[in-house]
Design a protein around this motif. Structure first.
Motif, short mmCIF file in Angstrom:
data_model
loop_
_atom_site.label_atom_id
_atom_site.label_comp_id
_atom_site.label_asym_id
_atom_site.label_seq_id
_atom_site.Cartn_x
_atom_site.Cartn_y
_atom_site.Cartn_z
N VAL A 135 -0.57 -7.05 8.31
CA VAL A 135 -2.01 -6.05 8.38
C VAL A 135 -1.26 -4.65 8.57
O VAL A 135 -1.92 -3.76 8.11
CB VAL A 135 -2.57 -6.58 9.40
CG1 VAL A 135 -3.32 -5.53 10.00
CG2 VAL A 135 -3.50 -8.01 9.18
N GLU A 136 -0.39 -4.51 9.45
CA GLU A 136 0.21 -3.16 9.68
C GLU A 136 0.75 -2.40 8.43
O GLU A 136 0.31 -1.35 8.34
CB GLU A 136 1.11 -3.13 10.67
CG GLU A 136 1.93 -1.86 11.18
CD GLU A 136 2.80 -1.13 10.17
OE1 GLU A 136 2.81 0.08 9.92
OE2 GLU A 136 3.54 -1.87 9.55
N ALA A 137 1.54 -3.40 7.59
CA ALA A 137 2.01 -2.78 6.23
C ALA A 137 0.58 -2.38 5.53
O ALA A 137 0.81 -1.53 4.88
CB ALA A 137 2.78 -3.61 5.86
N CYS A 138 -0.10 -3.30 5.03
CA CYS A 138 -1.29 -3.05 4.31
C CYS A 138 -1.96 -1.90 4.62
O CYS A 138 -2.67 -1.15 3.86
CB CYS A 138 -1.99 -4.33 3.93
SG CYS A 138 -0.99 -5.93 3.11
N ASP A 139 -2.31 -1.86 5.94
CA ASP A 139 -3.22 -0.65 6.40
C ASP A 139 -2.62 0.62 6.11
O ASP A 139 -3.02 1.70 5.67
CB ASP A 139 -3.28 -0.83 7.90
CG ASP A 139 -4.41 -1.81 8.21
OD1 ASP A 139 -4.96 -2.22 7.29
OD2 ASP A 139 -4.56 -2.16 9.54
N ARG A 140 -1.22 0.64 6.33
CA ARG A 140 -0.28 2.10 6.05
C ARG A 140 -0.55 2.25 4.69
O ARG A 140 -0.89 3.30 4.19
CB ARG A 140 1.02 1.62 6.75
CG ARG A 140 1.83 3.00 6.09
CD ARG A 140 2.99 2.98 7.14
NE ARG A 140 3.62 1.48 7.53
CZ ARG A 140 4.29 0.70 6.73
NH1 ARG A 140 4.80 1.20 5.64
NH2 ARG A 140 4.85 -0.54 7.03
N HIS A 141 -0.03 1.32 3.62
CA HIS A 141 0.05 1.47 2.14
C HIS A 141 -1.40 1.91 1.73
O HIS A 141 -1.59 2.54 0.84
CB HIS A 141 0.61 0.36 1.56
CG HIS A 141 2.09 0.33 1.85
ND1 HIS A 141 3.00 1.26 1.80
CD2 HIS A 141 2.69 -0.90 2.20
CE1 HIS A 141 3.94 0.84 2.03
NE2 HIS A 141 4.10 -0.33 2.58
N ALA A 142 -2.50 1.04 2.06
CA ALA A 142 -3.78 1.35 1.56
C ALA A 142 -4.27 2.60 1.96
O ALA A 142 -5.08 3.38 1.36
CB ALA A 142 -4.75 0.32 2.11
N GLY A 143 -4.06 3.00 3.35
CA GLY A 143 -4.12 4.49 3.77
C GLY A 143 -3.72 5.60 2.75
O GLY A 143 -4.54 6.56 2.45
#
Length: 229
Positions: A129-137
């Motif tokens: 979740v942390e990684a996907c939030d960061r990359h999606a942002g």
């Protein structure tokens, strides 16, 4: 035919499958579990299949000898976690705790596997979740939901609706490997293919992705040899 046996010491059981698209007989050994599979064209007869296996018995046994056996967690053994080797030891309380280089698990070897799997899944979800939030942002996109599965054919996927799926076993790989897979699937939110534009987006989100890709190709299968059931 469903199975054939290659005689010898020990005998080797081979799964036999017919495939209408097959043009020749092929014999494969899974690097994950050592399962041998013989694929036949529809019109090949059983005696031809047996002769084929007889001719390749030496190759088959040589391949099986290189397959690393499955590993079942036990107290005192090590468990990969984010690229580290953690020792599984008995601890107090009701849940699994990470303390330094140890995983403290409540007593009871009959529940050891499920407890460790629950711990790994929870940590995998947090990290993904942390990684996907960061990359999606960074991409300027939003994704749907994140689902964790125990898939052997792929480490992640992105649906046309923007839902992301990942193997929870990524939490056992080095941290940069999980981060790369998250970036790869998030990049599909902008490019639902593997075109040059897609790989350019992956490189922007995760520079130096060749290393993690190579690690998955060379080392990823070992993560599936750990059984938690």
């Amino acid at each position: 035919m469903g199975r054939l046996v290659v005689e010898g010491n020990p005998p080797v059981e081979v799964i036999v499958r017919r495939n209408a698209r097959a043009r020749r007989l092929t014999l494969r050994v899974s690097r994950l579990d050592g399962r041998a599979t013989l694929t036949l064209p529809v019109r090949v007869r059983e005696r031809e299949a047996r002769a084929f296996l007889h001719d390749r018995a030496g190759w088959l046994r040589a391949q099986l000898a290189t397959v690393i056996p499955e590993q079942y967690p036990a107290f005192g053994q090590v468990m990969p976690f984010r690229g580290r080797s953690l020792t599984v030891v008995q601890g107090s309380g009701r849940g699994v705790r990470l303390v330094d280089d140890r995983l403290l698990v409540p007593p009871g070897s009959d529940r050891l596997g499920p407890r460790l799997m629950g711990f790994l899944k929870a940590r995998a979800r947090d990290a993904l979740v942390e990684a996907c939030d960061r990359h999606a942002g960074a991409l300027g996109q939003t994704y749907g939901r994140i689902t964790l599965r125990d898939t052997r054919s792929r480490w992640g996927s992105c649906s046309s609706r923007g839902d992301l799926m990942f193997s929870w076993r990524l939490i056992m790989a080095p941290a940069e490997v999980l981060d790369y897979v998250a970036a790869h699937e998030v990049a599909h939110l902008a490019h639902m293919d593997h075109s040059p534009a897609f790989w350019a987006e992956v490189a922007r989100l995760f520079p130096g992705h060749a290393g993690p890709r190579r690690w998955l190709r060379d080392e990823g299968a070992a993560l599936h040899r750990i059984r938690f059931d």
